[in-house]
Motif scaffolding. Sequence first.
Motif, PDB file in Angstrom:
ATOM      1  N   ALA A   8       0.821  -1.216   0.000  1.00 21.69           N
ATOM      2  CA  ALA A   8       0.000   0.000   0.000  1.00 21.69           C
ATOM      3  C   ALA A   8       0.851   1.259   0.000  1.00 21.69           C
ATOM      4  CB  ALA A   8      -0.927   0.005   1.211  1.00 21.69           C
ATOM      5  N   GLU A   9       2.169   1.077   0.171  1.00 23.40           N
ATOM      6  CA  GLU A   9       3.100   2.196   0.250  1.00 23.40           C
ATOM      7  C   GLU A   9       2.661   3.195   1.325  1.00 23.40           C
ATOM      8  OE1 GLU A   9       4.843   3.944  -3.207  1.00 23.40           O
ATOM      9  OE2 GLU A   9       4.028   2.389  -4.519  1.00 23.40           O
ATOM     10  N   ILE A  10       2.469   2.641   2.516  1.00 18.29           N
ATOM     11  CA  ILE A  10       2.047   3.442   3.666  1.00 18.29           C
ATOM     12  C   ILE A  10       3.077   3.278   4.765  1.00 18.29           C
ATOM     13  CG2 ILE A  10       0.335   3.704   5.499  1.00 18.29           C
ATOM     14  CD1 ILE A  10      -1.781   2.880   3.481  1.00 18.29           C
ATOM     15  N   VAL A  11       3.569   4.418   5.278  1.00 16.80           N
ATOM     16  CA  VAL A  11       4.527   4.429   6.376  1.00 16.80           C
ATOM     17  C   VAL A  11       3.788   4.866   7.632  1.00 16.80           C
ATOM     18  CG1 VAL A  11       6.675   5.390   7.261  1.00 16.80           C
ATOM     19  CG2 VAL A  11       6.405   4.998   4.801  1.00 16.80           C
ATOM     20  N   THR A  12       3.950   4.084   8.708  1.00 16.89           N
ATOM     21  CA  THR A  12       3.299   4.392   9.982  1.00 16.89           C
ATOM     22  C   THR A  12       4.364   4.542  11.049  1.00 16.89           C
ATOM     23  OG1 THR A  12       1.324   3.142   9.363  1.00 16.89           O
ATOM     24  CG2 THR A  12       1.619   3.663  11.705  1.00 16.89           C
ATOM     25  N   ALA A  13       4.394   5.734  11.675  1.00 19.31           N
ATOM     26  CA  ALA A  13       5.315   5.985  12.785  1.00 19.31           C
ATOM     27  C   ALA A  13       4.484   6.176  14.043  1.00 19.31           C
ATOM     28  CB  ALA A  13       6.156   7.220  12.520  1.00 19.31           C
ATOM     29  N   SER A  14       4.905   5.566  15.142  1.00 16.88           N
ATOM     30  CA  SER A  14       4.135   5.646  16.381  1.00 16.88           C
ATOM     31  C   SER A  14       5.091   5.782  17.556  1.00 16.88           C
ATOM     32  CB  SER A  14       3.254   4.404  16.537  1.00 16.88           C
ATOM     33  OG  SER A  14       4.040   3.226  16.501  1.00 16.88           O
ATOM     34  N   GLY A  15       4.535   6.338  18.672  1.00 17.40           N
ATOM     35  CA  GLY A  15       5.326   6.500  19.893  1.00 17.40           C
ATOM     36  C   GLY A  15       6.168   7.758  19.877  1.00 17.40           C
ATOM     37  N   ASP A  16       5.598   8.903  20.279  1.00 11.24           N
ATOM     38  CA  ASP A  16       6.299  10.185  20.326  1.00 11.24           C
ATOM     39  C   ASP A  16       6.991  10.470  18.996  1.00 11.24           C
ATOM     40  OD1 ASP A  16       7.254  12.579  21.220  1.00 11.24           O
ATOM     41  OD2 ASP A  16       8.900  11.740  22.398  1.00 11.24           O
ATOM     42  N   VAL A  17       6.168  10.623  17.967  1.00  7.55           N
ATOM     43  CA  VAL A  17       6.683  10.829  16.619  1.00  7.55           C
ATOM     44  C   VAL A  17       7.075  12.300  16.438  1.00  7.55           C
ATOM     45  CG1 VAL A  17       6.198  10.562  14.168  1.00  7.55           C
ATOM     46  CG2 VAL A  17       5.121   9.036  15.842  1.00  7.55           C
ATOM     47  N   ARG A  18       8.216  12.508  15.787  1.00  9.33           N
ATOM     48  CA  ARG A  18       8.663  13.862  15.488  1.00  9.33           C
ATOM     49  C   ARG A  18       9.069  13.931  14.024  1.00  9.33           C
ATOM     50  NH1 ARG A  18      12.394  15.319  20.831  1.00  9.33           N
ATOM     51  NH2 ARG A  18      10.946  14.431  22.371  1.00  9.33           N
ATOM     52  N   LEU A  19       8.521  14.904  13.306  1.00 12.03           N
ATOM     53  CA  LEU A  19       8.821  15.109  11.896  1.00 12.03           C
ATOM     54  C   LEU A  19       9.485  16.473  11.731  1.00 12.03           C
ATOM     55  CD1 LEU A  19       6.505  12.908  11.790  1.00 12.03           C
ATOM     56  CD2 LEU A  19       5.921  13.847   9.555  1.00 12.03           C
ATOM     57  N   PHE A  20      10.497  16.517  10.860  1.00 10.30           N
ATOM     58  CA  PHE A  20      11.231  17.755  10.617  1.00 10.30           C
ATOM     59  C   PHE A  20      11.388  17.945   9.113  1.00 10.30           C
ATOM     60  CE2 PHE A  20      12.701  15.856  14.547  1.00 10.30           C
ATOM     61  CZ  PHE A  20      12.534  16.887  15.458  1.00 10.30           C
ATOM     62  N   ARG A  21      11.009  19.115   8.651  1.00 12.17           N
ATOM     63  CA  ARG A  21      11.263  19.488   7.261  1.00 12.17           C
ATOM     64  C   ARG A  21      11.681  20.945   7.242  1.00 12.17           C
ATOM     65  NH1 ARG A  21       9.191  22.264   3.113  1.00 12.17           N
ATOM     66  NH2 ARG A  21       9.525  21.452   1.007  1.00 12.17           N
ATOM     67  N   ARG A  22      12.958  21.174   6.953  1.00 10.76           N
ATOM     68  CA  ARG A  22      13.520  22.511   7.061  1.00 10.76           C
ATOM     69  C   ARG A  22      13.222  23.057   8.455  1.00 10.76           C
ATOM     70  NH1 ARG A  22      12.313  25.257   1.114  1.00 10.76           N
ATOM     71  NH2 ARG A  22      13.660  23.853  -0.095  1.00 10.76           N
ATOM     72  N   SER A  23      12.482  24.176   8.557  1.00 12.60           N
ATOM     73  CA  SER A  23      12.187  24.755   9.870  1.00 12.60           C
ATOM     74  C   SER A  23      10.808  24.364  10.388  1.00 12.60           C
ATOM     75  CB  SER A  23      12.286  26.291   9.805  1.00 12.60           C
ATOM     76  OG  SER A  23      13.586  26.695   9.470  1.00 12.60           O
ATOM     77  N   ASP A  24      10.083  23.519   9.648  1.00 10.33           N
ATOM     78  CA  ASP A  24       8.785  23.046  10.123  1.00 10.33           C
ATOM     79  C   ASP A  24       8.992  21.819  11.012  1.00 10.33           C
ATOM     80  OD1 ASP A  24       6.673  24.684   8.558  1.00 10.33           O
ATOM     81  OD2 ASP A  24       8.117  24.067   7.022  1.00 10.33           O
ATOM     82  N   ARG A  25       8.232  21.772  12.135  1.00 14.27           N
ATOM     83  CA  ARG A  25       8.350  20.651  13.071  1.00 14.27           C
ATOM     84  C   ARG A  25       6.966  20.150  13.444  1.00 14.27           C
ATOM     85  NH1 ARG A  25      11.054  23.617  17.777  1.00 14.27           N
ATOM     86  NH2 ARG A  25      10.566  25.509  16.609  1.00 14.27           N
ATOM     87  N   LEU A  26       6.850  18.840  13.629  1.00 15.51           N
ATOM     88  CA  LEU A  26       5.597  18.224  14.041  1.00 15.51           C
ATOM     89  C   LEU A  26       5.863  17.183  15.116  1.00 15.51           C
ATOM     90  CD1 LEU A  26       2.603  17.012  11.959  1.00 15.51           C
ATOM     91  CD2 LEU A  26       3.746  15.370  13.437  1.00 15.51           C
ATOM     92  N   ARG A  27       4.938  17.112  16.074  1.00 10.15           N
ATOM     93  CA  ARG A  27       5.021  16.100  17.123  1.00 10.15           C
ATOM     94  C   ARG A  27       3.633  15.502  17.303  1.00 10.15           C
ATOM     95  NH1 ARG A  27       7.901  17.120  22.949  1.00 10.15           N
ATOM     96  NH2 ARG A  27       8.099  14.925  23.563  1.00 10.15           N
ATOM     97  N   ALA A  28       3.546  14.172  17.424  1.00 10.50           N
ATOM     98  CA  ALA A  28       2.260  13.491  17.581  1.00 10.50           C
ATOM     99  C   ALA A  28       2.494  12.101  18.157  1.00 10.50           C
ATOM    100  CB  ALA A  28       1.529  13.404  16.244  1.00 10.50           C
ATOM    101  N   ASP A  29       1.408  11.470  18.603  1.00 15.02           N
ATOM    102  CA  ASP A  29       1.508  10.087  19.080  1.00 15.02           C
ATOM    103  C   ASP A  29       1.645   9.109  17.915  1.00 15.02           C
ATOM    104  OD1 ASP A  29       1.260  10.982  21.663  1.00 15.02           O
ATOM    105  OD2 ASP A  29      -0.894  10.581  21.803  1.00 15.02           O
ATOM    106  N   ARG A  30       1.019   9.500  16.783  1.00 17.04           N
ATOM    107  CA  ARG A  30       1.032   8.575  15.643  1.00 17.04           C
ATOM    108  C   ARG A  30       0.927   9.362  14.350  1.00 17.04           C
ATOM    109  NH1 ARG A  30      -3.505   3.893  14.731  1.00 17.04           N
ATOM    110  NH2 ARG A  30      -2.438   2.703  13.096  1.00 17.04           N
ATOM    111  N   VAL A  31       1.731   8.980  13.356  1.00 19.15           N
ATOM    112  CA  VAL A  31       1.731   9.629  12.050  1.00 19.15           C
ATOM    113  C   VAL A  31       1.707   8.558  10.971  1.00 19.15           C
ATOM    114  CG1 VAL A  31       3.000  11.105  10.452  1.00 19.15           C
ATOM    115  CG2 VAL A  31       2.970  11.665  12.889  1.00 19.15           C
TER     116      VAL A  31
END
Length: 763
Positions: free
Chosen positions: A78-101
């Motif tokens: 399905a080409e689906i990536v699942t990240a879980s457990g204090d997930v942090r995403l970084f793209r340049r200066s944008d930041r995201l934090r969540a339990d699940r992405v």
Amino acid sequence: MTRKALLLSAALGLLPAAQARAQETAAPPESPAQKPELGQPDLQDRPVEVPPPSTAAGSDNGNEIQFNADQIDYDFEAEIVTASGDVRLFRRSDRLRADRVVWNRKTGQVTAVGNIVIVNPEGDAAYGDSIELTDSLKDGVVENMLVVLDAGGRIAARRGTREGGIITVENAAYTPCTVTDSANCPKEPSWKITADRVVYSPNKRRIRYTGARVSVFGIASIPLPAFSHPVGGQSDDGFLMPDLRYSRTNGFQFALPYYFSLAPNRDLTVTPRVFTGVLPMLQAEYRELNRLGAFKVSAYGTYSRRSDDLTVPLTPATSKTDFRGYLDGVGRFQLSPNWAASASIRLASDRTFLRRYDISRDDRLRNNIRLERIDPDSYFSINAWAVQTLRVGERQGLQPLALPEVDYRRRMDDGLIGGRFEFQLNSLAIGRADGQDSQRAFASARWDLRRLTAWGQELTLTAYARGDAYNASDTLTTAVASYRGEEGFRFRGIGAVALDMKWPLIGELFGGTQRITPRLQVVAAPPLENLAVPNEDARAVDLEDSNLFALNRFPGYDRFEDSTRFTWGVDYALYLPGFSLDANIGQSYRLSSSPSIFPDGTGLTDRVSDIVGRTVVRFRDFVSVTHRYRIDKDGFAFRRNEVDAALGSRETYLQLGYLRLNRNIGPALEDLQDREEARIGGRVKVARFWSVSGSILIDLTDRNEDVTSQADGFEPVRHRLGVTYEDDCLRLGLTWKRDYETTGDARRGNSYILSLAFKNLGR
């Protein structure tokens, strides 16, 4: 479980197989527990910490996204990536934090759920229950959204979208106020704006509303169909807070200022003022800050009935409807490190305009233009002065026009025995339309030598010499004979020598330090023909503690104290922890028995002067009392009795003032008229944000102080009483003012002012 990191390249679509694990489903549907309840948007803080910036080295590819998570799963089919457990995403200066992405690589959709926070390059933090984003992390949709702006303020909404960096929310609320109390418990903000739709553009730093209402303390709200404001304290065009007040003279007044932000360093505010009792008035204020300095110009204009003769009652026969206005300009420019230019211009159309419209209570308007040069050892200035009188009974033609006054001073060491010279050149030309004209020029030199003896005495030897040239014309138009001088040119030479001795004695007392300083001064000056030259700047003479040891106790240059005199005094100081006492007392004795040029009642007329002194008592920051006095040398009556006291803290305080000048001076010298008055003011903090304040000025003058007075000795002049609420983002006040004097169309009566200011709303 070890924490895993993954770098996803949206450009190449590569994923290391060792870090991937098959997963059969894509992003699961949102659970019912995660759906926000219906109701008002929640402005309270969310229990999520903002993710810190990434510590990993950034990539040159702006499309790459860095993942940090406890676990990362990958569904190859399905080409689906699942990240879980204090997930942090970084793209340049944008930041995201969540339990699940969950990232769907086919559609490019990124879905985050649980304890979500996104931070953009501007520092704004967005919180939500669930967020759908594009794979660039720039655009998306947020449910139960809260945006905390780095520039100040917060936006909450049931649903929000971000597209191209612009945030659009529905059913939203905005407030710049704190949402917690002193105990860090949630509270309703002092004021907030709710709207059907809110658009925030980070680039423009402005928030726009549709269908908005502003509510104060969560109660009655004011509709704002179309409304916008800047964030972060910056300026932009728009309406400012209205001004609502009532006065007996003008009726109800409503003013709505409009602010024009012409540039970061220039602005213009135009304020129409509408009255129920008179025609409208227009006010404008322009401000500018440039590389040389700053200036401000204010102007008022209206048409209303005015009278130029205030000695008769105001009637249609004694008044006319005409233009009335006021101009107030002030500025200062630093032309170079040493040269500066400044100006203060104040002009009114008539004598009662300022009082009638509650702009100012000044009874004389002073205008000044100045050019000056200052360096460590010299001073040079060119001044021009003009005065407009607003006093009843004074003729404008008798007001002085000083054009110009030139003053130059230079000081230098004598180079021989350690003394210091100060040289001065001064010239002044004064003209009057219907009065006396005079010109003056002088050159002076002063030499001071200061020495400390082995016993600790401080000795100062002073020598002073000056040569004057005067010219006067139309002297008979000056009513007071001692002010006139003689017609034509007159020359005068002045000389004086003085020896001043101080002996500070310091020791311990009551666990603190006390200082007793006896002081003795001897001044010798030959007799002068003072009355041969006009007196323009030395009229308001009065013996005080501040001029007791002055070389010349006249306040200006046109009169100089001659003869030989001895002056004694004692300074006393006591300093204890949290307490201080400063006091002085003194008197002078003149050797010559010839008549003095000092007017009767100034304390210096006889050979022995009156006794003058000052006492200042301070206790911590709670009590401050200053008492100045002059005591008659014969009957020990108080000729000057002045008390200023302040008690309390910054939040609750009481200010008291009392002044009585009982010098027995005749009514001919208007510069020295006696009076008696009392002033009371204070503020009481009745709650954390609530306070009550007030002040009153009472004229206590009667025939004992002024033989021409018709007052009964207790005549209120004006008072003010107000109630104010003020916190970090709101100020609300109601003030009652009463004026007890009627002058022309500025009639006595009550005024009421309602003030409402929303702080942190930009301008």
